[in-house]
Design a protein around this motif. Structure first.
Motif, PDB file in Angstrom:
ATOM      1  N   PRO A  34      43.430  50.457  45.194  1.00  0.00           N
ATOM      2  CA  PRO A  34      41.986  50.534  45.076  1.00  0.00           C
ATOM      3  C   PRO A  34      41.497  49.533  43.939  1.00  0.00           C
ATOM      4  CG  PRO A  34      42.708  52.660  45.437  1.00  0.00           C
ATOM      5  CD  PRO A  34      43.792  51.848  45.125  1.00  0.00           C
ATOM      6  N   ASN A  35      40.556  48.664  44.260  1.00  0.00           N
ATOM      7  CA  ASN A  35      39.797  47.742  43.271  1.00  0.00           C
ATOM      8  C   ASN A  35      38.588  47.118  44.026  1.00  0.00           C
ATOM      9  OD1 ASN A  35      39.199  46.127  41.300  1.00  0.00           O
ATOM     10  ND2 ASN A  35      40.883  44.452  41.870  1.00  0.00           N
ATOM     11  N   PRO A  36      37.634  48.011  44.260  1.00  0.00           N
ATOM     12  CA  PRO A  36      36.438  47.859  45.063  1.00  0.00           C
ATOM     13  C   PRO A  36      35.481  46.910  44.335  1.00  0.00           C
ATOM     14  CG  PRO A  36      36.284  49.800  44.179  1.00  0.00           C
ATOM     15  CD  PRO A  36      37.551  49.556  43.835  1.00  0.00           C
ATOM     16  N   THR A  37      34.942  46.188  45.003  1.00  0.00           N
ATOM     17  CA  THR A  37      33.652  45.193  44.356  1.00  0.00           C
ATOM     18  C   THR A  37      32.362  45.687  44.904  1.00  0.00           C
ATOM     19  OG1 THR A  37      35.372  43.308  44.701  1.00  0.00           O
ATOM     20  CG2 THR A  37      33.110  42.856  44.113  1.00  0.00           C
ATOM     21  N   GLY A  85      44.657  45.641  44.109  1.00  0.00           N
ATOM     22  CA  GLY A  85      44.659  46.082  42.556  1.00  0.00           C
ATOM     23  C   GLY A  85      45.848  46.301  42.151  1.00  0.00           C
ATOM     24  N   ILE A  86      46.065  46.688  40.892  1.00  0.00           N
ATOM     25  CA  ILE A  86      47.274  47.032  40.071  1.00  0.00           C
ATOM     26  C   ILE A  86      47.229  48.638  39.824  1.00  0.00           C
ATOM     27  CG2 ILE A  86      48.933  46.333  38.135  1.00  0.00           C
ATOM     28  CD1 ILE A  86      47.626  43.655  38.036  1.00  0.00           C
ATOM     29  N   PRO A  87      48.365  49.202  40.332  1.00  0.00           N
ATOM     30  CA  PRO A  87      48.143  50.791  40.080  1.00  0.00           C
ATOM     31  C   PRO A  87      48.644  51.188  38.597  1.00  0.00           C
ATOM     32  CG  PRO A  87      50.103  49.852  41.360  1.00  0.00           C
ATOM     33  CD  PRO A  87      49.300  48.939  41.420  1.00  0.00           C
ATOM     34  N   SER A  88      48.473  52.353  38.613  1.00  0.00           N
ATOM     35  CA  SER A  88      48.580  52.744  36.948  1.00  0.00           C
ATOM     36  C   SER A  88      50.051  52.827  36.654  1.00  0.00           C
ATOM     37  CB  SER A  88      47.913  54.063  36.453  1.00  0.00           C
ATOM     38  OG  SER A  88      48.478  55.283  37.643  1.00  0.00           O
TER      39      SER A  88
END
Ligand SMILES: Cc1cc2nc3c(=O)[nH]c(=O)nc-3n(C[C@H](O)[C@H](O)[C@H](O)COP(=O)(O)O)c2cc1C
Length: 354
Positions: free
Chosen positions: A79-82, A140-143
């Motif tokens: 997830p990395n919404p714009t 996205g880059i996960p935690s």
């Protein structure tokens, strides 16, 4: 295997691959279990694309692959919404309405889709309940916690990156490999900053930049379509090469008939990086949709993806290649309807004169 054929090394070899070729994940149809199995049959590594599937569908796809091979990976949209403003969304919706009416489809309202995260938690749960050899991430880059959770069940992780800064961050989070994707790649850019232009840096240079920022094994992706280009990427430090577009027309690919035909018929045209289909930069062959809407489309993923979906679905069914997203890398002219395993083995050097 002939002695002109490249052999897998490092992480890929440790997974059991014999050639340094990866069938890149391609969501939306192309990456079927058959394509993943064909990649394993060739001695390479194939990826299921979890994007747009439901968690149950994903579990089913994994089970299908597992019946034929243990050598595969799964790719997730992290997830990395714009965000897109209500006004910008409404303006773009308005511009698309005549086309939607032409297909007799309704377009969604903004609020219904903006928060969709592609079932991130539920897909991670599928992958921790029934672990797979490799999980890769894009967008996205996960935690570090998510990466550690996958490591705890014995899964290796890979991160798609488009810059040295993304490579450094992914390395900090603990992933095991980087997929270095250049601007030439077909489909969505993996960029984590979609508002910034995707830099037109040749893959060899990008590999060098990333390798200064990280010691992790790197797989090169983007516009690589010939055995010579594979060799150059490997000479530039890549452990392997991931290819997408060149496999889309293979019989094992689940790309729609319209998409496969479009790649053949629009093949003389060039590609464009556009947000018109999804609100995220992605490379597609130029067609009436990219020409008409690229300059109007706002950023806004996944809201714009859901906004244009009804049109794209209807156009696909109607076989109308002017209104679909013909994802294609710059090397799209090399995409042929050959068996996937043959394409991958040829890229690894099989049959090349020494
Ligand atoms: C049809 C299509 C769908 C794609 N879907 C995904 C995806 O779901 N996840 C992902 O990480 N990359 C996706 N990509 C990018 C590929 O994984 C890969 O980076 C790209 O295809 C490499 O460039 P090439 O197409 O020039 O070979 C997609 C590419 C295409 C062509």
């Amino acid at each position: 295997m002939t002695d002109t054929q490249l052999t897998a090394t490092g992480l890929l070899a440790s997974l059991g691959a014999e050639i340094p070729l990866v069938a890149a994940p391609m969501a939306g149809g192309p990456s079927t279990p058959a394509l993943v199995v064909a990649a394993a049959d060739a001695g390479g590594l194939g990826f299921l694309a979890a994007g747009y599937t439901s968690p149950d569908e994903l579990a089913g796809l994994i089970a299908q692959v597992r019946r034929r091979t243990g050598l595969f990976g799964v790719n997730l949209f992290a997830p990395n919404p714009t965000a897109v403003s209500a006004n910008a969304y409404a303006r773009y919706r308005e511009a698309l309405l005549p086309l939607a009416r032409g297909y007799g489809v309704e377009l969604p309202q903004w609020q219904t889709s903006e928060r969709d995260d592609d079932s991130w938690d539920a897909k991670l749960a599928v992958l921790t309940r029934a672990p797979v050899p490799v999980v890769s991430f894009t967008f996205g880059i996960p935690s570090a916690e998510v990466v550690a959770r996958l490591h705890a069940v014995g899964t290796l992780t890979a991160q798609s990156v488009t810059t040295a800064a993304e490579a450094a961050l992914a390395t900090e989070r603990g992933v095991d490999a980087l997929v270095v994707q250049s601007y030439a790649a077909g489909g969505h850019s993996a960029t984590t900053t979609p508002a910034e232009p995707v830099a037109e840096i040749a893959i060899e240079q990008l590999l060098a930049d990333v390798r200064r920022a990280s010691d992790l094994p790197v797989w090169a992706a983007g516009g690589i379509v010939t055995p010579e280009q594979v060799r150059l990427a490997i000479a530039a430090g890549a452990e392997a090469v991931a290819v997408g577009t060149v496999l889309v027309r293979s019989p094992e690919s689940g790309a729609s008939a319209a998409y496969k035909r479009a790649l053949a018929e629009l093949g003389e045209g060039d590609t464009v990086l556009t947000t018109a289909f999804s609100g995220r930069p992605a490379r597609a062959l130029r067609n009436a949709f990219t020409e008409g809407f690229t300059s109007l489309a706002p950023l806004g993923y996944p809201a714009i993806h859901f906004l244009t979906s009804p049109i794209r679905r209807a156009a696909t069914q109607a076989g109308d290649i002017d209104a679909i997203n013909v994802w294609a890398g710059t090397g799209h002219r090399e995409a042929r309807p050959d068996p996937a395993a043959q394409i991958l083995r040829r890229l690894a050097g099989e049959g090349l004169a020494r």
